[in-house]
Design a protein around this motif. Structure first.
Motif, mmCIF file in Angstrom:
data_model
loop_
_atom_site.group_PDB
_atom_site.id
_atom_site.type_symbol
_atom_site.label_atom_id
_atom_site.label_comp_id
_atom_site.label_asym_id
_atom_site.label_seq_id
_atom_site.Cartn_x
_atom_site.Cartn_y
_atom_site.Cartn_z
ATOM 1 N N VAL A 27 -13.886 24.040 11.044
ATOM 2 C CA VAL A 27 -14.380 24.596 9.782
ATOM 3 C C VAL A 27 -15.217 23.573 9.026
ATOM 4 O O VAL A 27 -14.845 22.409 8.913
ATOM 5 C CB VAL A 27 -13.198 25.082 8.905
ATOM 6 C CG1 VAL A 27 -13.682 25.541 7.542
ATOM 7 C CG2 VAL A 27 -12.438 26.197 9.616
ATOM 8 N N PHE A 82 -14.649 31.437 6.332
ATOM 9 C CA PHE A 82 -14.692 30.100 6.906
ATOM 10 C C PHE A 82 -16.023 29.956 7.623
ATOM 11 O O PHE A 82 -16.322 30.725 8.536
ATOM 12 C CB PHE A 82 -13.547 29.885 7.911
ATOM 13 C CG PHE A 82 -12.185 29.942 7.297
ATOM 14 C CD1 PHE A 82 -11.704 28.876 6.547
ATOM 15 C CD2 PHE A 82 -11.377 31.055 7.462
ATOM 16 C CE1 PHE A 82 -10.442 28.923 5.973
ATOM 17 C CE2 PHE A 82 -10.118 31.111 6.895
ATOM 18 C CZ PHE A 82 -9.643 30.046 6.154
ATOM 19 N N LEU A 105 -4.525 28.696 11.239
ATOM 20 C CA LEU A 105 -5.242 27.714 10.429
ATOM 21 C C LEU A 105 -5.231 26.330 11.064
ATOM 22 O O LEU A 105 -6.232 25.612 10.990
ATOM 23 C CB LEU A 105 -4.684 27.674 9.010
ATOM 24 C CG LEU A 105 -5.019 28.911 8.165
ATOM 25 C CD1 LEU A 105 -4.292 28.875 6.840
ATOM 26 C CD2 LEU A 105 -6.508 29.048 7.963
ATOM 27 N N SER A 112 -8.798 24.653 12.021
ATOM 28 C CA SER A 112 -9.075 23.621 11.030
ATOM 29 C C SER A 112 -10.152 22.618 11.428
ATOM 30 O O SER A 112 -11.031 22.298 10.640
ATOM 31 C CB SER A 112 -7.790 22.883 10.667
ATOM 32 O OG SER A 112 -8.050 21.949 9.650
ATOM 33 N N TRP A 135 -14.633 21.578 3.632
ATOM 34 C CA TRP A 135 -13.327 21.673 4.275
ATOM 35 C C TRP A 135 -12.763 20.288 4.577
ATOM 36 O O TRP A 135 -13.470 19.404 5.035
ATOM 37 C CB TRP A 135 -13.454 22.456 5.569
ATOM 38 C CG TRP A 135 -12.151 22.744 6.216
ATOM 39 C CD1 TRP A 135 -11.631 22.128 7.319
ATOM 40 C CD2 TRP A 135 -11.194 23.740 5.825
ATOM 41 N NE1 TRP A 135 -10.416 22.669 7.627
ATOM 42 C CE2 TRP A 135 -10.120 23.661 6.718
ATOM 43 C CE3 TRP A 135 -11.141 24.669 4.793
ATOM 44 C CZ2 TRP A 135 -9.009 24.494 6.634
ATOM 45 C CZ3 TRP A 135 -10.038 25.496 4.706
ATOM 46 C CH2 TRP A 135 -8.989 25.405 5.621
ATOM 47 N N SER A 166 -16.709 24.725 5.794
ATOM 48 C CA SER A 166 -16.426 25.049 4.397
ATOM 49 C C SER A 166 -15.673 26.367 4.323
ATOM 50 O O SER A 166 -15.666 27.151 5.272
ATOM 51 C CB SER A 166 -17.722 25.146 3.591
ATOM 52 O OG SER A 166 -18.505 26.235 4.041
ATOM 53 N N SER A 167 -15.055 26.580 3.164
ATOM 54 C CA SER A 167 -14.396 27.857 2.894
ATOM 55 C C SER A 167 -14.977 28.426 1.607
ATOM 56 O O SER A 167 -15.495 27.694 0.763
ATOM 57 C CB SER A 167 -12.883 27.681 2.785
ATOM 58 O OG SER A 167 -12.545 26.894 1.670
ATOM 59 N N ASP A 224 -19.413 32.605 11.170
ATOM 60 C CA ASP A 224 -18.506 32.845 10.055
ATOM 61 C C ASP A 224 -17.308 33.655 10.518
ATOM 62 O O ASP A 224 -17.445 34.577 11.331
ATOM 63 C CB ASP A 224 -19.199 33.631 8.934
ATOM 64 C CG ASP A 224 -20.279 32.834 8.228
ATOM 65 O OD1 ASP A 224 -20.143 31.597 8.129
ATOM 66 O OD2 ASP A 224 -21.259 33.443 7.757
#
Length: 138
Positions: free
Chosen positions: A119, A55, A112, A116, A20, A121-122, A62
């Motif tokens: 996070v 996410f 988001l 942000s 991310w 990773s996505s 998660d």
């Protein structure tokens, strides 16, 4: 007869986590949404349901998100329940009785931006159970 190599494409997962990069402005979010939608349109098969994004939070847990024409479904796993106050602050939403939140589609950018910095990773997901609210994304 030789065996196929161990790293044959059938052995590799279809989708992989993407590190991310923090989104800092509404324009950053809009660009991420546009790029992500394009990727999903190119890779998701028409018959697939439970389509969304996972996410992975840097400090644990998660969050799964699915967007529709008029809503954002947010499935906050129990190990990520600690972000509920942030979601409420970012979107003005009330905490639901269960773990699936239904937000109006106009809350996506604020959501988001709020998530942000948390996070890690996505990951594109398919087949996720968003409960009775699940809809096809495409």
């Amino acid at each position: 007869m030789s065996q196929p190599p161990a790293n044959d494409s059938a052995d590799r997962p279809r989708f992989r986590p993407v590190p991310w990069t923090a989104l800092e402005t509404p324009q950053d979010v809009e660009l991420w949404i546009a790029e992500h939608n394009q990727t999903m349109q190119e890779t998701i098969r028409p018959q697939e349901t439970g389509v969304g994004v996972r996410f992975r939070l840097a400090v644990g847990g998660d969050v799964y998100m699915q967007t529709t024409a008029d809503a954002v479904l947010l499935d906050i796993e129990p190990d990520a329940a600690w972000i509920a106050p942030l979601v409420m602050a970012a979107t003005g939403a009330e905490q639901p009785a269960g773990q699936v939140w239904i937000l109006s589609d106009d809350k996506l950018v604020q959501l988001l931006l709020g998530l942000s910095s948390l996070v890690e990773s996505s990951l594109i997901v398919t087949g996720h159970n968003f409960g009775k609210h699940a809809r096809r994304m495409l």
